[in-house]
Write a protein that holds these residues in place. Structure first.
Motif, mmCIF file in Angstrom:
data_model
loop_
_atom_site.group_PDB
_atom_site.id
_atom_site.type_symbol
_atom_site.label_atom_id
_atom_site.label_comp_id
_atom_site.label_asym_id
_atom_site.label_seq_id
_atom_site.Cartn_x
_atom_site.Cartn_y
_atom_site.Cartn_z
ATOM 1 N N GLY A 177 57.112 -20.399 31.208
ATOM 2 C CA GLY A 177 57.126 -19.799 32.533
ATOM 3 C C GLY A 177 58.313 -20.287 33.316
ATOM 4 N N ASN A 178 58.436 -19.822 34.570
ATOM 5 C CA ASN A 178 59.556 -20.243 35.405
ATOM 6 C C ASN A 178 59.104 -21.165 36.538
ATOM 7 N N ASN A 179 57.861 -21.627 36.464
ATOM 8 C CA ASN A 179 57.343 -22.635 37.385
ATOM 9 C C ASN A 179 56.971 -23.843 36.534
ATOM 10 N N THR A 180 57.842 -24.822 36.485
ATOM 11 C CA THR A 180 57.669 -25.950 35.577
ATOM 12 C C THR A 180 56.328 -26.632 35.776
ATOM 13 N N GLN A 181 55.958 -26.865 37.028
ATOM 14 C CA GLN A 181 54.707 -27.574 37.299
ATOM 15 C C GLN A 181 53.501 -26.776 36.812
ATOM 16 N N GLU A 182 53.553 -25.475 36.973
ATOM 17 C CA GLU A 182 52.452 -24.629 36.511
ATOM 18 C C GLU A 182 52.337 -24.676 34.985
ATOM 19 N N VAL A 183 53.478 -24.660 34.289
ATOM 20 C CA VAL A 183 53.460 -24.765 32.828
ATOM 21 C C VAL A 183 52.860 -26.102 32.414
ATOM 22 N N VAL A 184 53.272 -27.170 33.078
ATOM 23 C CA VAL A 184 52.762 -28.512 32.769
ATOM 24 C C VAL A 184 51.253 -28.580 32.974
ATOM 25 N N GLU A 185 50.760 -28.021 34.072
ATOM 26 C CA GLU A 185 49.316 -28.031 34.333
ATOM 27 C C GLU A 185 48.570 -27.272 33.242
#
Length: 293
Positions: free
Chosen positions: A82-90
């Protein structure tokens, strides 16, 4: 770890019924076709799966279903980018690592990060992913190209990165990665039409779209090329040459879903904003498929 992801991988479609719900019966048959056809690993929830149109619950259900149907027979890779790093990490924190063997993570799209931004994004993924990571470079979709130097930098920075799906269409960039990659870092073609040329340079295989419809033929072509039998692999490539172009001329997975519909495997249904291909291209695909052995 990259040894798991070599040979003929398939980017599985998500079959839909006429009411646009997921057709799990067709998906199960497709998984069996891939296994019996000699495919080496399965990729679930990639671009070809129309993942952007699936709900969180549907994504979980697809992964659970494929894992149960596969029953440990082939390695499973799940799209997680994805293009939202924090969202991918979660999302990675909630990943059921017992059911899968790796993730496929795309270069961040739309935002157009710098090479340093791409590097830092993937390093966060490496930090939190419980399974090996296949990098995915596809600038035609993301609007951003990950340079070969960034790929090598990542491969050398963490052993969590085990492979790249290189779909830039640039054989020179692919050659640089092949020349400079660390040992046991796999390079996989992300373009069906460049599979044999890529392997001739030293690539380790493909993550294929066309394999959804022709698993045995694609597996045989890839295995022939990897083993060095390029006269045979080249002949097989030439057999698919027109179909390679037809399946993508109006977008993916519209073409491969049409081919599978011709075979009676799936309904010719896509979710908006994608639509089924034109009748003209459908007829051309139908005619071309008659020539495939």
């Amino acid at each position: 770890m990259g040894q798991k992801f070599r040979g003929a991988g398939v980017a599985l479609i998500t079959p839909f019924r006429k009411d646009s719900t997921i057709d799990f019966d067709a998906l199960g048959d497709l998984v069996e076709d891939m296994i019996s056809g000699g495919i080496d690993f399965l990729v679930v929830l990639g671009t070809t799966a129309e993942t952007a149109t699936l709900s969180a619950e549907e994504k979980k259900n697809v992964v659970d279903f494929v894992a149960e149907k596969n029953a440990g027979r082939l390695p499973i890779v799940v799209g997680a980018g994805g293009n939202n790093t924090q969202e991918v990490v979660e999302g990675l924190k909630n990943l059921d690592a017992d059911k899968i063997d790796g993730i496929l993570s795309v270069v961040p799209y739309y935002s157009k990060p710098t090479q340093e931004g791409i590097y830092q994004h993937f390093m966060q993924i490496a930090k939190y992913s419980p399974v090996p990571v296949i990098l995915y470079n596809v600038p035609g979709r993301t609007g951003m190209h990950m340079d070969a130097t960034t790929t090598i930098r990542l491969a050398e920075a963490s052993d969590k990165f085990v492979a790249i799906k290189e779909a830039s269409g640039d054989l020179n960039e692919l050659a640089i990665i092949l020349r400079d990659r660390p040992e046991n870092f796999s390079v996989l073609s992300g373009d069906d039409g460049l599979t044999v040329p890529a392997i001739s340079l030293g690539a380790d295989g493909v993550i294929s779209v066309i394999a959804n419809g022709f698993p045995a033929q694609v597996a045989d072509m890839v295995h022939s090329a990897v083993s060095g039998d390029f006269p045979k692999a080249s002949a097989q490539h030439m057999q698919f040459l027109n179909l390679f172009n037809l399946l993508f001329v109006e977008g993916n997975p519209g073409g491969i879903k049409a081919a599978l519909n011709v075979k009676g495997k799936v309904q010719n249904v896509l979710r908006l904003p994608l639509t089924k291909i034109s009748e003209i291209i459908y007829r051309e695909i139908t005619e071309e498929m008659k020539k495939i052995n």
